[in-house]
Design an enzyme around this catalytic site. Sequence first.
Site, mmCIF file in Angstrom:
data_model
loop_
_atom_site.group_PDB
_atom_site.id
_atom_site.type_symbol
_atom_site.label_atom_id
_atom_site.label_comp_id
_atom_site.label_asym_id
_atom_site.label_seq_id
_atom_site.Cartn_x
_atom_site.Cartn_y
_atom_site.Cartn_z
ATOM 1 N N ASP A 1 0.907 -1.228 -0.125
ATOM 2 C CA ASP A 1 -0.009 -0.082 0.096
ATOM 3 C C ASP A 1 0.820 1.452 -0.116
ATOM 4 O O ASP A 1 2.112 1.419 0.627
ATOM 5 C CB ASP A 1 -0.940 0.039 1.211
HETATM 6 MG MG LIG Z 1 -3.097 3.096 3.542
#
Ligand SMILES: [Mg+2]
Length: 228
Positions: free
Chosen positions: A8
């Site tokens: 991420d």
């Molecule tokens: Mg994040």
Amino acid sequence: MIDTLFLDLDDTILDFHKAEAVAIAKTFRSLDIEPSEENISLYSRINDSQWKRLEKGELTREQVLSTRFSLLFEALGIERSVAMARGLYETLLGQGHFFIDGAETLLRDLCGKYRIYIASNGTARIQKGRIESSGIAKYVDRIFISSEIGVNKPSKEFFDYCFDAVGGVDRERTLMVGDSLSSDILGGKNAGIKTCLYNPHKRENTTQIIPDYEIHNLSELPSLLSKI
Ligand SMILES: [Mg+2]
């Protein structure tokens, strides 16, 4: 053994909250709104709630980018141009970056040893500016941004698109690392890959979404990877 990583971006590699606070304070000043801690955290809470609605499929990205400001102005009881706020903020946000502690060292360590992909739910125009200014592209094999794919994490389709695009992914040997249970960990589970929660503030998990692994500092990741 893990050979492929999906990472991420926001609040896992880049400190989104810091970038957001800086950009929103500048936006507030331009719009003649007091850039107080209170007002900034009010914006932050509204913004988080709108992204959660996007993850659930209740809002589109375009709606989120506008409603976060219309709700803020409503909460503050003021009238300002949502379009102007959006334009200013998105431009400012794309201009800066701050690394999460240890993120750059981590990318340098893992680069060349694993296939590394960034999987972000951000807006391409904003994320590309931040990715460019941070220089992380040289460490990763490819960057996937949901606004370009047309679907968001945690949907299985997001990951299916990534796997198709890069080819040769063995899901058993793939790990998704991120700070969000609702997008990264649930997304990884939906995609049938292993998951690792990055939980620097040791927040209690009150959900039914249980990651396979959890780290509190990015420096823990290399040794975890050598064990699993
Ligand atoms: Mg994040």
